[in-house]
Design a protein around this motif. Structure first.
Motif, PDB file in Angstrom:
ATOM      1  N   GLY A 195       0.789  -1.219   0.000  1.00  0.00           N
ATOM      2  CA  GLY A 195       0.000   0.000   0.000  1.00  0.00           C
ATOM      3  C   GLY A 195       0.822   1.269   0.000  1.00  0.00           C
ATOM      4  N   ILE A 196       2.131   1.137   0.179  1.00  0.00           N
ATOM      5  CA  ILE A 196       3.019   2.297   0.176  1.00  0.00           C
ATOM      6  C   ILE A 196       3.881   2.238  -1.074  1.00  0.00           C
ATOM      7  N   PRO A 197       3.896   3.297  -1.881  1.00  0.00           N
ATOM      8  CA  PRO A 197       4.723   3.276  -3.096  1.00  0.00           C
ATOM      9  C   PRO A 197       6.190   3.063  -2.766  1.00  0.00           C
ATOM     10  N   HIS A 198       6.869   2.287  -3.587  1.00  0.00           N
ATOM     11  CA  HIS A 198       8.304   2.062  -3.410  1.00  0.00           C
ATOM     12  C   HIS A 198       9.015   2.552  -4.668  1.00  0.00           C
ATOM     13  N   PRO A 199      10.096   3.335  -4.512  1.00  0.00           N
ATOM     14  CA  PRO A 199      10.792   3.872  -5.683  1.00  0.00           C
ATOM     15  C   PRO A 199      11.210   2.817  -6.698  1.00  0.00           C
ATOM     16  N   ARG A 245       9.723  -0.007  -7.447  1.00  0.00           N
ATOM     17  CA  ARG A 245       8.567  -0.459  -8.219  1.00  0.00           C
ATOM     18  C   ARG A 245       8.033   0.662  -9.112  1.00  0.00           C
ATOM     19  N   MET A 246       8.134   1.907  -8.650  1.00  0.00           N
ATOM     20  CA  MET A 246       7.758   3.040  -9.499  1.00  0.00           C
ATOM     21  C   MET A 246       8.683   3.112 -10.710  1.00  0.00           C
ATOM     22  N   TYR A 247       9.959   2.892 -10.485  1.00  0.00           N
ATOM     23  CA  TYR A 247      10.932   2.908 -11.575  1.00  0.00           C
ATOM     24  C   TYR A 247      10.622   1.805 -12.579  1.00  0.00           C
ATOM     25  N   ASP A 248      10.241   0.634 -12.062  1.00  0.00           N
ATOM     26  CA  ASP A 248       9.859  -0.468 -12.942  1.00  0.00           C
ATOM     27  C   ASP A 248       8.657  -0.074 -13.797  1.00  0.00           C
ATOM     28  N   TYR A 249       7.723   0.666 -13.215  1.00  0.00           N
ATOM     29  CA  TYR A 249       6.555   1.140 -13.962  1.00  0.00           C
ATOM     30  C   TYR A 249       6.976   2.104 -15.059  1.00  0.00           C
ATOM     31  N   TYR A 250       7.882   3.023 -14.747  1.00  0.00           N
ATOM     32  CA  TYR A 250       8.369   3.957 -15.761  1.00  0.00           C
ATOM     33  C   TYR A 250       8.992   3.210 -16.937  1.00  0.00           C
ATOM     34  N   LEU A 251       9.694   2.117 -16.632  1.00  0.00           N
ATOM     35  CA  LEU A 251      10.398   1.360 -17.669  1.00  0.00           C
ATOM     36  C   LEU A 251       9.476   0.412 -18.434  1.00  0.00           C
ATOM     37  N   ALA A 288      -0.603   1.252  -5.628  1.00  0.00           N
ATOM     38  CA  ALA A 288      -0.025   2.435  -4.978  1.00  0.00           C
ATOM     39  C   ALA A 288       1.187   2.947  -5.742  1.00  0.00           C
ATOM     40  N   ASP A 289       1.985   2.024  -6.285  1.00  0.00           N
ATOM     41  CA  ASP A 289       3.152   2.425  -7.077  1.00  0.00           C
ATOM     42  C   ASP A 289       2.722   3.109  -8.360  1.00  0.00           C
ATOM     43  N   ARG A 290       1.724   2.524  -9.022  1.00  0.00           N
ATOM     44  CA  ARG A 290       1.251   3.091 -10.287  1.00  0.00           C
ATOM     45  C   ARG A 290       0.611   4.459 -10.079  1.00  0.00           C
ATOM     46  N   GLU A 291      -0.136   4.604  -8.995  1.00  0.00           N
ATOM     47  CA  GLU A 291      -0.783   5.889  -8.725  1.00  0.00           C
ATOM     48  C   GLU A 291       0.257   6.986  -8.498  1.00  0.00           C
ATOM     49  N   ALA A 292       1.264   6.697  -7.699  1.00  0.00           N
ATOM     50  CA  ALA A 292       2.309   7.691  -7.445  1.00  0.00           C
ATOM     51  C   ALA A 292       3.093   7.986  -8.721  1.00  0.00           C
ATOM     52  N   ALA A 293       3.402   6.936  -9.488  1.00  0.00           N
ATOM     53  CA  ALA A 293       4.160   7.132 -10.733  1.00  0.00           C
ATOM     54  C   ALA A 293       3.380   7.961 -11.731  1.00  0.00           C
ATOM     55  N   GLY A 345       5.210  10.489   0.049  1.00  0.00           N
ATOM     56  CA  GLY A 345       4.295   9.408   0.373  1.00  0.00           C
ATOM     57  C   GLY A 345       4.846   8.030   0.077  1.00  0.00           C
ATOM     58  N   ALA A 346       6.049   7.967  -0.472  1.00  0.00           N
ATOM     59  CA  ALA A 346       6.674   6.679  -0.789  1.00  0.00           C
ATOM     60  C   ALA A 346       7.492   6.180   0.404  1.00  0.00           C
ATOM     61  N   SER A 347       8.022   4.982   0.268  1.00  0.00           N
ATOM     62  CA  SER A 347       8.793   4.398   1.368  1.00  0.00           C
ATOM     63  C   SER A 347      10.095   5.145   1.610  1.00  0.00           C
ATOM     64  N   SER A 348      10.588   5.866   0.597  1.00  0.00           N
ATOM     65  CA  SER A 348      11.810   6.657   0.735  1.00  0.00           C
ATOM     66  C   SER A 348      11.585   8.015   0.083  1.00  0.00           C
ATOM     67  N   PRO A 349      11.599   9.104   0.856  1.00  0.00           N
ATOM     68  CA  PRO A 349      11.411  10.439   0.280  1.00  0.00           C
ATOM     69  C   PRO A 349      12.536  10.791  -0.690  1.00  0.00           C
ATOM     70  N   LEU A 350      12.223  11.658  -1.647  1.00  0.00           N
ATOM     71  CA  LEU A 350      13.188  12.083  -2.649  1.00  0.00           C
ATOM     72  C   LEU A 350      13.948  13.307  -2.160  1.00  0.00           C
ATOM     73  N   VAL A 351      15.282  13.264  -2.306  1.00  0.00           N
ATOM     74  CA  VAL A 351      16.139  14.384  -1.917  1.00  0.00           C
ATOM     75  C   VAL A 351      16.912  14.834  -3.155  1.00  0.00           C
ATOM     76  N   LEU A 352      16.455  15.919  -3.771  1.00  0.00           N
ATOM     77  CA  LEU A 352      17.175  16.470  -4.919  1.00  0.00           C
ATOM     78  C   LEU A 352      18.368  17.263  -4.409  1.00  0.00           C
TER      79      LEU A 352
END
Length: 283
Positions: free
Chosen positions: A27-31, A33-39, A47-52, A226-233
């Motif tokens: 239920g929590i997006p994981h980077p 799995r989101m990356y896998d969706y992008y690819l 949850a991954d697809r929704e965030a992506a 909202g993902a398991s690891s926040p993004l730090v640019l």
């Protein structure tokens, strides 16, 4: 590679023996799995697809950006192999897909040894298929977290797979921007760099606000909270510090498509790849 899973700490995965844990939180997006969706992969949850999709709505070229990052990885691995390196430690590897470290390395050098490290159980699930198609001992997968480098380096599976007295390509590709400063991002990379032998390389890519509008940078980081690891640019100077005293090879730390490009650049690459990439050598 070991025949049995080691009790305690990160554990190497043996083909056909591992099953996803019941506590996997889908239920929590994981980077990864989101990356896998992008690819264009298939290993993700709603949850991954929704965030992506939120990221894609904000940055329509996000899928192209993922491909550009994967292509950078491939060029960097080919460069390392061409420089004589036959050992790869890929931390935060994500779900193995076309153009992965082991695929590129073994295509050029069948004797190369690759150790994958990731904290997502779904990544480990795919170790069975991955290991089944590689020579025994040439690809190892460890369940561990980049934020615990001591556990990674002490793992028996790593020690059996790689000889740290010889050059290793340490790969931190699109992973450090998921480690906050207060979690010890700089200290973690320094610990990993310090154990590498002379001639080793650090291959790194990292998202940056330098190449995004302020609004896009703010909204992107908000979505990843909202993902398991926040993004730090991080800015270019901050990313460059991760290389420590390693010597950057030409062309230095640059926007991903500009690192030793092969052929024509993708149309729209400037907007699609707001990330830096570089390769550095330990002298």
């Amino acid at each position: 590679m070991q025949d049995e899973m080691t009790p305690g700490g990160p554990q190497p995965i043996v083909a056909g023996e591992w099953q996803p844990p019941a506590e996997l939180n889908t239920g929590i997006p994981h980077p990864a799995r989101m990356y896998d969706y992008y690819l264009g992969g298939k290993d993700h949850f709603p949850a991954d697809r929704e965030a992506a999709e939120k990221i894609i709505a904000l940055m329509p070229d996000a899928r192209l950006g993922a491909r550009i990052n994967r292509e950078f990885l491939g060029r960097a691995v080919e460069f390392a192999v061409g420089s004589g390196i036959r050992q790869f430690l890929d931390i935060g590897t994500g779900i193995p897909a076309m153009g992965s470290t082991s695929e590129v390395a073994h295509r050029v050098a069948p004797d190369a040894r690759v150790v994958y490290v990731d904290n997502d159980p779904i990544v480990l699930t795919h170790a069975r298929a991955l290991l089944a198609h590689h020579p025994a001992g040439h690809t190892t997968v460890l369940h561990a977290d980049l934020r615990d480098p001591v556990a990674i380096l002490a793992d028996p599976g790593l020690k059996q797979a790689l000889d740290l007295s010889r050059p290793v390509a340490l790969m931190l590709v699109a992973v450090l921007h998921f480690v906050r400063d207060e979690e010890g991002a700089a200290e973690t990379v320094a610990q990993l760099r310090d154990v590498l032998a002379p001639g080793s390389m650090l291959i790194l890519s990292h998202g940056t606000q330098d190449l995004m509008s302020p609004q896009a940078a703010e909204e992107t980081t908000r979505i990843y909270r909202g993902a398991s690891s926040p993004l730090v640019l991080r800015a270019r100077a901050e990313v460059e510090k991760f290389f420590g005293d390693f010597e950057l090879v030409d062309p230095g730390l640059v926007q991903l498509p500009l690192w030793r490009p092969q052929g024509q650049l993708h149309q729209g690459w400037q907007e699609a790849a707001p990330a830096y990439g570089g390769v550095a050598v330990k002298r």
